[in-house]
Design an enzyme around this catalytic site. Structure first.
Site, short mmCIF file in Angstrom:
data_model
loop_
_atom_site.label_atom_id
_atom_site.label_comp_id
_atom_site.label_asym_id
_atom_site.label_seq_id
_atom_site.Cartn_x
_atom_site.Cartn_y
_atom_site.Cartn_z
N LYS A 266 0.93 -1.45 0.01
CA LYS A 266 0.00 0.13 -0.07
C LYS A 266 0.92 1.12 -0.07
CE LYS A 266 -3.28 2.43 2.86
NZ LYS A 266 -4.19 2.35 4.08
N ASP A 271 -3.10 9.97 3.92
CA ASP A 271 -4.46 9.64 4.08
C ASP A 271 -5.12 10.50 5.12
OD1 ASP A 271 -6.89 8.35 4.34
OD2 ASP A 271 -5.89 6.67 5.66
N LYS A 278 -10.66 12.41 8.62
CA LYS A 278 -9.97 11.92 9.89
C LYS A 278 -10.29 13.02 10.91
CE LYS A 278 -6.78 8.39 8.20
NZ LYS A 278 -7.50 7.14 9.10
N ASP A 289 1.51 6.33 5.66
CA ASP A 289 0.45 5.37 5.03
C ASP A 289 0.92 4.59 3.87
OD1 ASP A 289 -1.82 3.98 5.71
OD2 ASP A 289 -3.23 5.46 4.78
N ASP A 349 -12.54 6.37 4.22
CA ASP A 349 -11.34 6.51 5.04
C ASP A 349 -10.83 4.90 4.82
OD1 ASP A 349 -9.21 7.01 6.50
OD2 ASP A 349 -10.26 7.31 8.32
N GLU A 351 -9.81 3.29 2.39
CA GLU A 351 -9.38 3.48 1.03
C GLU A 351 -8.20 2.57 0.58
OE1 GLU A 351 -8.13 4.88 3.63
OE2 GLU A 351 -5.92 4.59 3.10
N ARG A 353 -8.17 -0.77 1.25
CA ARG A 353 -8.50 -1.94 0.33
C ARG A 353 -8.86 -1.76 -1.04
NH1 ARG A 353 -12.62 -2.26 5.30
NH2 ARG A 353 -11.13 -1.38 6.44
#
Ligand code: BES
Ligand code: MN
Ligand code: ZN
Length: 503
Positions: A266, A271, A278, A289, A349, A351, A353
């Protein structure tokens, strides 16, 4: 910066000469004959038992003329008690290496010679490898954004290793340790870099650079090609962004007859949560991230350098940031992943996946790998479950899971397996699409993995949730605060030992 020397310790003219000592219950610690008379008074006075992390400094000028080494300073580092388990011995040496690097930096040593201890419990090359890893990882710092400060101790410039063992084995071990530790330090750099510097473009540049330097092919799938291929996940996450997404692909083919391992990381360069924003507190940490992508791409650097002949390795790094705004994907939107599966976005959020799903589905279709491992800072829930000490492991194949557990143990980066199953997958059922992108609060780490599982079919696959370990990892002498460089060394260990999954 780290090498083997044949120089005799007493003739070493650098800044710091290091010996190791092994704790021997409450008895005098075990150490080289030559330094026993130095260690004995420290032990007798109760100051030094050679526990892990314990050190004593000695000054050569205080020694008699005949015994006086050329190096002005001597450091004795404790290893702790003798261990039987080889992974524990490795960790013991890595920790000692980290302690040495920290102590050397404090006394501003630039040239350091470490005399490796005699140890029957570990192969010479493995011993040198683990010590080298500890030294290099413990010597890490990131201060390119700070103005020069003469008071700030700078890293050690040269480490030298010596010992009474075969120089060939020492050299082999140092080379292995240097390769993985420098790769992990590179992963730390990528993570330390802010989101306004380490963009998807930087992943692409790094990948292309690997392609130029090594026997690796780099392809970058750009936004226009993603549209044609139908990578609705990466495109959706990127919708609110000012910079285009990249899918960076590295191909290392040793032999077309060899098994192929596919790695996916990833590479979410920042993020914000997107429209499902968030909270502000701690949001700056979301520049980290991308640590899964960093682990995968730096493991490929090591693969390029070592050119293993047992396996082909394909690496995919889907890279984008996750931003809010008028164009951003919204809760309730339905997207179509590569391969045609539709997904209802409940929370923007979740995201990671979405970008991994496209990369997994595409990579499996294109390369037909024998096994797939993905790594991602995927869920806050894994921190609740396992804290900052173990990476979450989820897999549809027991052999692959066992291999990752063992590689992680050997690298000092432990994993802990969590289950998958139809009960968890059911939490992802949507009323309007094939699946939805969140499964509610219960078992957040498992439902995230269950989402990925929808895209791997029957291919043996393992998912590592490194959200708890990629930064703020267990405090250790060779792991700084901030990004840990987790999983680079575990992946290289996995690759070095690779053999076909099924006979
Ligand atoms: N990148 C985060 C996961 C994360 C959270 C990593 C905290 C490290 C520290 C991920 O994209 C995320 O936001 N996950 C959500 C999923 C939820 C909305 C289902 C989470 O864990 O809260
Ligand atoms: Mn998120
Ligand atoms: Zn994320």
């Amino acid at each position: 910066m780290i090498s083997v020397t044949g120089k005799r310790p007493e003739n070493f003219k650098g800044d710091l000469l290091v010996y190791c000592a092994i704790q021997h219950k409450d008895k005098m610690p075990l150490c080289e004959e030559g330094i026993k008379k130095l260690v004995k008074p420290a032990w007798k006075s109760g100051d030094f038992k050679a526990k892990p992390g314990e050190t004593i400094f000695l000054y050569s000028d205080l020694l008699g003329h005949a015994a006086k080494p050329a190096c002005p300073r001597i450091l004795i580092v404790g290893l702790g008690e003798r261990k039987e388990n080889i992974d524990e011995v490795r960790e013991q040496l890595r920790l000692a290496g980290g302690t040495v690097a920290g102590a050397a930096r404090k006394c501003r040593a630039r040239k350091v010679l470490v005399v490796l201890p005699q140890m029957k419990e570990i192969l010479v090359a493995d011993k040198a490898e683990a010590m080298s890893e500890g030294l290099v990882l413990g010597n890490y710092s990131f201060d390119c954004y700070k103005k020069e400060d003469k008071d700030r101790p700078s890293p050690v410039r040269n480490f030298y290793l010596t010992g009474s063992d075969s120089a060939t084995s020492l050299r082999l071990g140092v080379k292995r340790g240097r390769t993985t530790a420098l790769a992990a330090c590179r992963a730390r750099d990528m993570a330390n870099e802010p989101g306004n510097f380490w963009t998807p473009e930087k992943f692409a540049e790094f990948g292309k650079d690997l392609g130029k330097k090594y026997a690796i092919k780099c392809r970058v799938i750009e936004k226009a090609a993603m549209k044609k291929l139908g990578m609705g996940g990466i495109l959706a996450v990127n919708q609110g962004s000012a910079s285009p997404p990249k899918l960076v692909i590295l191909e290392y083919i040793s032999n077309t007859k060899n098994p192929t391992l596919m790695l996916v990381g990833k590479g979410l360069t920042f993020d914000s949560g997107g429209v499902s924003l968030k909270p502000a507190a701690g949001m700056e940490d979301m520049k980290y991230d991308m640590c899964g992508g960093a682990a995968v791409i730096t493991a490929m650097q090591a693969v390029g350098q070592e050119q293993p002949n047992n396996v082909n390795v394909i690496a995919l790094i889907p890279a984008t940031d996750n931003m809010s705004g008028g164009a951003a994907v919204k809760p309730g939107d339905i997207i179509t992943h590569f391969g045609g599966k539709t997904s209802e976005i409940i929370n923007t959020d979740a995201e990671g996946r979405l970008i991994l799903a496209d990369a997994l589905a595409y990579g499996i279709k294109k390369y037909k790998p024998d096994a797939v491992v993905d790594l991602a800072t995927l869920t806050g829930a894994v921190i609740i479950g396992l804290g900052h000490h173990k990476t979450g492991l989820l897999a549809n194949d027991d052999t692959l899971a066992a291999r990752l557990l063992s590689a992680g143990e050997s690298a000092g980066e432990p994993l802990w397996r969590l289950p998958l199953g139809p009960e968890y997958s059911k939490q992802l059922e949507s009323k309007v699409a094939d699946i939805k992108n969140t499964g509610g609060r219960p078992a957040g780490t498992i439902t995230a993995a269950a989402y990925l599982q929808e895209f791997v079919g029957k291919t043996p696959w393992a998912h590592c949730d490194i959200a708890g370990t990629a930064w703020g990892f267990t405090e250790k002498s060779y792991v700084p605060k901030g990004p840990s460089g987790i999983a680079t060394r575990t992946l290289v260990t996995l690759i070095r030992n690779w053999k076909p999954l099924k006979k």
